[in-house]
Design a protein around this motif. Structure first.
Motif, short mmCIF file in Angstrom:
data_model
loop_
_atom_site.label_atom_id
_atom_site.label_comp_id
_atom_site.label_asym_id
_atom_site.label_seq_id
_atom_site.Cartn_x
_atom_site.Cartn_y
_atom_site.Cartn_z
N UNK A 44 -44.18 -21.21 28.04
CA UNK A 44 -45.26 -20.21 28.13
C UNK A 44 -45.99 -20.26 29.46
N UNK A 45 -46.07 -21.43 30.07
CA UNK A 45 -46.75 -21.52 31.37
C UNK A 45 -45.95 -20.80 32.45
N UNK A 46 -44.62 -20.90 32.35
CA UNK A 46 -43.76 -20.18 33.31
C UNK A 46 -43.93 -18.67 33.13
N UNK A 47 -43.95 -18.25 31.87
CA UNK A 47 -44.13 -16.82 31.59
C UNK A 47 -45.49 -16.34 32.10
N UNK A 48 -46.51 -17.18 31.94
CA UNK A 48 -47.84 -16.82 32.44
C UNK A 48 -47.83 -16.62 33.95
N UNK A 49 -47.16 -17.51 34.66
CA UNK A 49 -47.07 -17.38 36.12
C UNK A 49 -46.30 -16.12 36.53
N UNK A 50 -45.27 -15.80 35.78
CA UNK A 50 -44.50 -14.59 36.08
C UNK A 50 -45.35 -13.34 35.89
N UNK A 51 -46.19 -13.38 34.87
CA UNK A 51 -47.09 -12.23 34.65
C UNK A 51 -48.05 -12.09 35.82
N UNK A 52 -48.66 -13.20 36.21
CA UNK A 52 -49.65 -13.18 37.31
C UNK A 52 -49.02 -12.68 38.60
N UNK A 53 -47.74 -12.98 38.79
CA UNK A 53 -47.03 -12.57 40.01
C UNK A 53 -46.41 -11.17 39.88
N UNK A 54 -46.75 -10.46 38.80
CA UNK A 54 -46.23 -9.10 38.57
C UNK A 54 -44.70 -9.05 38.52
N UNK A 55 -44.11 -10.07 37.95
CA UNK A 55 -42.65 -10.13 37.92
C UNK A 55 -42.06 -9.30 36.78
N UNK A 56 -42.88 -8.98 35.78
CA UNK A 56 -42.37 -8.19 34.66
C UNK A 56 -42.58 -6.70 34.94
N UNK A 57 -41.49 -5.98 34.90
CA UNK A 57 -41.57 -4.53 35.12
C UNK A 57 -41.79 -3.76 33.83
N UNK A 58 -41.64 -4.44 32.72
CA UNK A 58 -41.85 -3.80 31.43
C UNK A 58 -42.15 -4.85 30.37
N UNK A 59 -42.67 -4.40 29.24
CA UNK A 59 -42.93 -5.33 28.14
C UNK A 59 -41.63 -5.86 27.56
N UNK A 60 -40.54 -5.11 27.74
CA UNK A 60 -39.24 -5.55 27.23
C UNK A 60 -38.77 -6.81 27.96
N UNK A 61 -39.01 -6.86 29.27
CA UNK A 61 -38.64 -8.05 30.03
C UNK A 61 -39.47 -9.26 29.58
N UNK A 62 -40.74 -9.01 29.32
CA UNK A 62 -41.62 -10.06 28.81
C UNK A 62 -41.12 -10.59 27.47
N UNK A 63 -40.80 -9.66 26.56
CA UNK A 63 -40.32 -10.06 25.23
C UNK A 63 -38.97 -10.77 25.32
N UNK A 64 -38.17 -10.42 26.32
CA UNK A 64 -36.87 -11.09 26.48
C UNK A 64 -37.07 -12.57 26.79
N UNK A 65 -38.09 -12.89 27.60
CA UNK A 65 -38.37 -14.29 27.89
C UNK A 65 -38.92 -15.02 26.66
N UNK A 97 -49.55 -7.55 20.74
CA UNK A 97 -49.13 -6.41 21.55
C UNK A 97 -49.43 -5.10 20.82
N UNK A 98 -49.17 -5.08 19.53
CA UNK A 98 -49.43 -3.88 18.75
C UNK A 98 -50.92 -3.55 18.73
N UNK A 99 -51.75 -4.58 18.54
CA UNK A 99 -53.20 -4.38 18.51
C UNK A 99 -53.70 -3.84 19.84
N UNK A 100 -53.25 -4.46 20.94
CA UNK A 100 -53.74 -4.05 22.25
C UNK A 100 -53.22 -2.68 22.66
N UNK A 101 -51.97 -2.40 22.31
CA UNK A 101 -51.43 -1.08 22.64
C UNK A 101 -52.16 0.01 21.88
N UNK A 102 -52.47 -0.26 20.59
CA UNK A 102 -53.24 0.71 19.82
C UNK A 102 -54.64 0.88 20.39
N UNK A 103 -55.24 -0.23 20.82
CA UNK A 103 -56.58 -0.17 21.41
C UNK A 103 -56.56 0.62 22.70
#
Length: 218
Positions: free
Chosen positions: A36-57, A90-96
């Motif tokens: 999860x820490x690696x995923x967090x760093x990837x998010x901060x570095x804008x490495x995910x182009x979509x939520x699908x890539x995030x969910x894949x990790x 994700x569902x909660x935030x997307x609905x919000x």
């Protein structure tokens, strides 16, 4: 950080508050070195182009639990719960976000209407009643309405009806066009009725027609 990754970071950090996430703060599979820490760093570095890539990790982390541990182990159960928590947040935030965007759209529309209101026809509501005077005294009496109905059948020509329409429109603009060719006499105000009675009385006298005695009170 772009807006999409900000949303993913919010999701991840909400999940990280859950005790079960601690299991995944270090790699379960040394060969992938993914946690999860690696995923967090990837998010901060804008490495995910979509939520699908995030969910894949996230799925790779969960798959590592299945590969490294028995199906009945706490790690496998924790992985399933991790995926559930991620999807829930994700569902909660997307609905919000959808709700916020809809509120913003409505607010923008209201602001636009306030700044540039649509053109409304003048006198959209007209009663022919002077608001500075008591309304009761300005409403036609039953007697006036009966007097009007007893005389109106003498006025059936196109010219007569046009003149009547003009009088009504003068005292109660918009009533004729709104109600069409047939006008509900209950909507006529006392000033309108009085003006119509005066017109009818004058026309009937000019034509040599018999005028009801009650009409002479007008």
């Amino acid at each position: 950080m772009n807006e999409a990754n900000k949303l993913l970071l919010t999701v991840l950090r909400r999940v990280q508050r859950h005790p079960i996430s601690r299991i995944f703060n270090t790699p379960l599979d040394p060969t992938t070195a993914l946690d999860l820490t690696v995923i967090e760093n990837r998010i901060i570095q804008n490495m995910y182009r979509s939520s699908s890539e995030f969910m894949a990790d996230i799925d790779r982390i969960c798959q590592s639990a299945h590969m490294q541990f028995e199906r009945t182990s706490q790690h496998v159960a924790a992985a399933a719960h991790l995926r559930y928590l991620i999807q829930k947040e994700m569902k909660v935030l997307l609905n919000s976000r959808d709700w916020c965007e809809e509120v913003y759209r409505i607010r923008s529309k209201i602001k636009s209407l306030i700044e540039k209101p649509p053109k409304m026809p003048p006198n959209i509501f007209s009663t022919g009643i002077d608001p500075s005077q008591p309304a009761a005294k300005q409403l036609p009496s039953d007697e006036s309405l009966k007097r009007f109905m007893s005389m109106v059948h003498h006025f059936t020509s196109t010219e007569d009806l046009e003149a009547i329409s003009q009088i009504i429109d003068l005292y109660q603009p918009g009533l004729v066009s709104k109600d069409g060719p047939q006008i509900d006499v209950r909507k006529l105000s006392k000033p309108t009725i009085d003006a119509l009675l005066r017109f009818m009385k004058k026309q009937m006298l000019a034509r040599g027609q018999s005028v009801p005695e009650s009409a002479f009170d007008v």
